[in-house]
Design an enzyme around this catalytic site. Structure first.
Site, mmCIF file in Angstrom:
data_model
loop_
_atom_site.group_PDB
_atom_site.id
_atom_site.type_symbol
_atom_site.label_atom_id
_atom_site.label_comp_id
_atom_site.label_asym_id
_atom_site.label_seq_id
_atom_site.Cartn_x
_atom_site.Cartn_y
_atom_site.Cartn_z
ATOM 1 N N GLY A 188 6.164 3.750 -6.454
ATOM 2 C CA GLY A 188 7.442 4.323 -6.821
ATOM 3 C C GLY A 188 7.670 4.270 -8.321
ATOM 4 O O GLY A 188 7.084 3.440 -9.027
ATOM 5 N N LEU A 189 8.534 5.154 -8.810
ATOM 6 C CA LEU A 189 8.850 5.193 -10.232
ATOM 7 C C LEU A 189 9.981 4.238 -10.600
ATOM 8 O O LEU A 189 10.177 3.934 -11.773
ATOM 9 C CB LEU A 189 9.244 6.624 -10.644
ATOM 10 C CG LEU A 189 8.186 7.708 -10.438
ATOM 11 C CD1 LEU A 189 8.742 9.068 -10.865
ATOM 12 C CD2 LEU A 189 6.919 7.378 -11.217
ATOM 13 N N ASP A 243 18.932 -1.298 6.245
ATOM 14 C CA ASP A 243 19.736 -2.314 5.579
ATOM 15 C C ASP A 243 18.846 -3.100 4.623
ATOM 16 O O ASP A 243 17.627 -3.211 4.823
ATOM 17 C CB ASP A 243 20.351 -3.253 6.610
ATOM 18 C CG ASP A 243 21.459 -4.125 6.026
ATOM 19 O OD1 ASP A 243 21.950 -3.798 4.925
ATOM 20 O OD2 ASP A 243 21.834 -5.120 6.670
ATOM 21 N N LYS A 283 11.326 -5.594 -2.956
ATOM 22 C CA LYS A 283 11.456 -4.508 -3.928
ATOM 23 C C LYS A 283 12.132 -5.025 -5.198
ATOM 24 O O LYS A 283 13.239 -5.568 -5.141
ATOM 25 C CB LYS A 283 12.253 -3.352 -3.316
ATOM 26 C CG LYS A 283 11.635 -2.814 -2.026
ATOM 27 C CD LYS A 283 12.549 -1.839 -1.287
ATOM 28 C CE LYS A 283 12.663 -0.522 -1.991
ATOM 29 N NZ LYS A 283 13.356 0.488 -1.138
ATOM 30 N N PRO A 312 0.829 -1.206 0.000
ATOM 31 C CA PRO A 312 0.000 0.000 0.000
ATOM 32 C C PRO A 312 0.862 1.255 0.000
ATOM 33 O O PRO A 312 2.029 1.222 0.380
ATOM 34 C CB PRO A 312 -0.799 -0.129 1.303
ATOM 35 C CG PRO A 312 0.005 -1.036 2.172
ATOM 36 C CD PRO A 312 0.718 -1.969 1.257
ATOM 37 N N GLY A 313 0.276 2.360 -0.422
ATOM 38 C CA GLY A 313 1.008 3.624 -0.450
ATOM 39 C C GLY A 313 1.247 4.094 -1.870
ATOM 40 O O GLY A 313 0.782 3.495 -2.847
ATOM 41 N N ILE A 314 1.984 5.187 -2.003
ATOM 42 C CA ILE A 314 2.272 5.784 -3.305
ATOM 43 C C ILE A 314 3.243 4.895 -4.083
ATOM 44 O O ILE A 314 4.274 4.477 -3.565
ATOM 45 C CB ILE A 314 2.874 7.195 -3.124
ATOM 46 C CG1 ILE A 314 1.897 8.091 -2.349
ATOM 47 C CG2 ILE A 314 3.220 7.815 -4.467
ATOM 48 C CD1 ILE A 314 2.487 9.426 -1.943
#
Length: 607
Positions: free
Chosen positions: A333-334, A384, A349, A329-331
Site C-alpha cells: 500500500g501507498l 472493524d 497496519k 504478502p500482496g501488493i
C-alpha cells in the site's frame, strides 16, 4: 515478584481509587442510558436518532477517562503520586470492586486512566490490571428477579411453541403495536419444526432469551437458545417495522453460522442494556464457542474491554508461538505498512511517514478516516479496527526485512527499548489491527470460475451496500477488499473514503473534437469529490472471467444513475434496511403475503 505494600496507610490512595471508580460508574450509567434510549428510538422509528446515539456512545469512554484524569490532576497532582501510593491505589480499587457488577470493565477503565498519566515503563501488573483481579463468574446470582440476565420459558410441547414465543416477545414490552404477533409467533414455531423435523421433546425442553433486546440499524433482535436433552441450539428473532407501520417478526435464525455473521467484526456494535455484561458474554459464548470473549465484548459496544482482552490474548499467543512477524504478502500500500504473524489471524497496519505520489494525504487525515468508520454503521461490509499506541513487541520475533522496512518508511513510528527482563523490544507508537482476510485480487486471480463469480457478486453487493449507507470507498481496486471465512467481501482500506453525499456524481462529457476523442489523457475538468462511475471498468474489468461475472450480476455498476439514485435518497433522509441474513430466510418469502415486509423496501443482505 510482587512488591505490593503490606499496609494500606494512605488516605489519598483510597480517595484516588474512589475517584477513578466514580468516573467509571458515571461512564457505565451513561452507556446504559443510551441503550435504554435505543429502545424508545426504535419504537418510534427514529433511525437518525439511533445513528446519533451510536456515535455519541462511542465517544463516551474517552470523555469519561479525560474527565477523571483532569480531576486527579487538579485534586491530587496525579503525575507526582509516588509508586508505592499507586500500588495502594490499585489495592483499594480491587477492594471497591468486590461486589461490583461490572468489575472487568472497571479494571479496564483504571488501566485507561493510569496509562495516560504514567510512562509505559509502569505498564505491568504491579500498577495496572495486566491480568484480571476480580472474577466475573456467577455475578448474575445477585441480580434483581425483575430483570435477570435471561428468562427461561417452557413450551411443554411442539404445539406450545407458538404461544411460548408470543409470551417471549410480549415480555419485552415494546410500545409500538405488532401487526399480528400470533401469526408471526406461529411462523417462528413452524420454522423451528421445519428446521429440526419431528424431534422428540425431552423433559428439559426449554427456551432461554436474554432479557434485553439487541438494537442495530433498524432492527431489534431477540437473542436466545433452545435446550432439548443434551443439545443447545442458537435462536435469534429479528423484529422490524412493517409497511403497515406496525412491528413484525421478520424471521428466525437457527444456524450457528448465521449467528456468527450477525456478530461479525464487519458490523456496527449492538446497543443493549446490560446490568451484568459478563453474564451476557457467557450466554453468547455458549451460542458462539468460536467467538472469543474479546470479540463478543466488542460486538456489545464495549470495545475498550474487547481491546483489552484482545491484547491479553495476543500476549498469550506470543508466549506460546515462535514464528516471526513478516511483511504481509500482496501488493504494497501507498499509505500503510502492513505486517502479520502467520500463526495469528490478524494484520498490523502502520501509517507511513511519507506518501508517494499520487497519494495526497496526512497522518491525521488517515486517522480521521478510520475514526469515521468506527462511528459509522459498517453494514457488514467494513472491517472493524483495533487502535493501539506504544505497543512493545519482542525484537527477536521481527523478521530483519520487516525491521528495515519500518525503519525506512515509518521511522517516526518505532523506537527500541529494553524490557524489565532485559530483552530487546521494538515499540510501535501507533498501529491498527484488523482481522486477516484473503485479498479479493488474489481470490479472483487464483479462484475457480465459480469462486470468481461469487467474488464479483459479493464485491458489487458490498459497494452497493456501502453507498446505500453513505460511504463512497474511494479506491475501489480489488486489493482493498478482502474475503472472509464466510465468503463475504469486506472493505478494509479507508484512507480515501468519503460520504457519498459529499461527492459529485458525474458522467464523462462527450468529446468536443477528434483530438479529445483520441486523447489518452483526461480532457475534461475534474474537481475534488467528482466521481465518474462509467470509468471504473478500466481498472475493474481487465480479466475476461471478471468482466463476464460483472455483466451478469452488476451491469448497473458503471451507470452514474445508480450512484445518483442512492445519493438522492440519502439527501432525502432515507435510511436503508440492512439485514445480516439472506432475504430468502424472511417470513414474507417463506410463508407468503401474510408476512409483511419493511416499511420502505426489500432490505439488502449485509452479510
Amino acid at each position: 515478584m510482587s512488591h505490593f505494600p503490606k499496609l494500606l496507610s494512605s488516605q489519598i490512595a483510597y480517595d484516588v481509587a474512589r475517584t477513578m471508580l466514580d468516573g467509571f460508574d458515571k461512564h457505565y450509567r451513561l452507556f446504559r442510558e443510551v441503550s435504554i434510549e435505543a429502545k424508545a428510538r426504535f419504537e418510534v422509528g427514529d433511525w437518525h436518532g439511533l445513528q446519533q446515539l451510536q456515535r455519541d456512545r462511542i465517544a463516551f469512554y474517552n470523555q469519561r477517562v479525560h474527565e477523571t484524569i483532569v480531576t486527579l490532576q487538579d485534586e491530587y497532582d496525579a503525575e507526582d503520586i509516588e509508586d508505592e501510593i499507586w500500588q495502594q491505589i490499585k489495592l483499594h480499587y480491587i477492594g471497591l470492586l468486590t461486589n461490583h457488577h461490572q468489575p472487568e470493565l472497571a479494571e479496564t477503565f483504571f488501566n485507561s486512566v493510569f496509562t495516560r498519566i504514567q510512562h509505559r515503563s509502569y505498564f505491568n501488573n504491579d500498577f495496572i490490571f495486566v491480568r484480571p483481579a476480580i472474577s466475573t463468574e456467577y455475578i448474575e446470582n445477585e441480580e434483581s428477579p425483575i430483570k435477570p440476565t435471561y428468562r427461561a420459558y417452557y413450551p411443554g410441547s411442539r404445539e406450545g411453541m407458538a404461544a411460548c414465543f408470543e409470551r417471549i416477545v410480549n415480555n419485552f414490552q415494546l410500545e409500538r403495536p405488532f401487526e399480528d404477533l400470533k401469526r408471526d409467533a406461529g411462523y417462528v414455531a413452524r420454522a423451528i419444526t421445519e428446521h429440526f423435523g419431528e424431534f422428540r421433546i425431552a423433559p428439559n425442553f426449554q427456551v432461554h432469551t436474554l432479557s434485553s433486546l439487541f438494537f442495530r440499524n433498524k432492527t431489534a433482535f431477540v437473542i436466545g437458545r433452545v435446550i432439548n436433552g443434551d443439545h443447545t441450539y442458537p435462536l435469534v428473532v429479528p423484529i422490524i417495522h412493517a409497511a403497515s407501520g406496525k412491528l413484525v417478526l421478520d424471521t428466525v435464525l437457527l444456524h450457528r453460522e448465521q449467528i456468527l455473521i450477525l456478530f461479525s467484526f464487519a458490523h456496527a456494535y449492538f446497543m443493549v442494556d446490560m446490568e451484568i455484561p459478563s453474564a451476557y458474554v457467557t450466554f453468547l459464548r455458549d451460542l458462539l464457542p468460536r467467538k472469543s470473549r474479546a470479540e463478543i465484548y466488542t460486538s456489545l459496544g464495549l470495545q475498550k474491554q474487547g481491546k483489552n482482552l484482545f491484547y491479553r490474548d495476543f500476549l498469550h499467543h506470543l508466549q506460546h508461538s515462535s514464528d516471526k512477524f513478516i511483511s504481509a504478502p500482496g501488493i504494497k500500500g501507498l499509505v500503510m505498512l502492513v505486517f502479520t504473524l502467520p500463526s495469528f489471524p490478524y494484520v498490523f497496519k502502520v501509517i507511513r511517514d511519507f506518501f508517494p505520489a499520487p497519494k495526497e494525504t496526512t497522518r491525521e487525515l488517515v486517522k480521521s478516516k478510520y475514526q469515521l468508520v468506527k462511528q459509522h454503521d459498517r453494514v457488514g461490509r467494513m472491517a472493524d479496527t483495533l487502535e493501539y499506541s506504544d505497543v512493545a513487541f519482542p525484537l527477536s520475533r521481527f523478521d530483519d526485512a520487516l525491521v528495515r522496512e519500518l525503519e525506512q518508511h515509518a521511522p517516526s513510528m518505532i523506537e527500541y527499548q529494553r524490557s524489565k527482563q532485559g530483552e530487546d523490544e521494538i515499540v510501535v507508537r501507533h498501529v491498527y489491527i484488523e482481522r486477516r482476510m484473503t485479498p479479493l485480487n488474489i481470490w479472483l486471480q487464483e479462484g475457480t470460475d465459480e469462486q470468481v463469480d461469487h467474488g464479483i457478486l459479493e464485491y458489487g453487493n458490498a459497494v452497493k451496500e456501502l453507498i446505500a449507507a453513505n460511504i463512497f470507498p474511494g479506491d475501489m481496486l480489488y486489493k482493498n477488499f478482502g474475503v472472509t471465512r464466510h465468503g463475504r467481501v469486506v472493505f478494509y482500506d479507508y484512507d480515501e473514503i468519503e460520504y457519498l453525499t459529499d461527492c459529485n456524481v458525474r458522467r464523462v462529457p462527450a468529446p468536443r473534437n477528434e483530438e479529445e476523442e483520441m486523447s489518452g489523457e483526461v480532457w475534461y475538468t475534474v474537481r475534488p469529490h467528482d466521481i465518474f462511475p462509467e470509468t471504473y471498468g478500466t481498472f475493474l474489468l481487465g480479466d475476461p472471467r471478471v468482466r463476464a461475472a460483472f455483466m451478469r450480476h452488476h451491469p448497473d455498476f458503471f451507470d452514474a444513475a445508480m450512484w445518483q439514485h442512492h445519493k438522492d435518497r440519502l439527501l432525502a433522509g432515507h435510511v436503508h434496511d440492512f439485514f445480516a441474513y439472506h432475504s430468502q430466510e424472511r417470513f414474507i418469502h417463506r410463508y407468503g403475503s401474510g408476512a409483511t415486509g419493511p416499511a420502505t423496501e426489500e432490505p439488502r443482505r449485509a452479510a
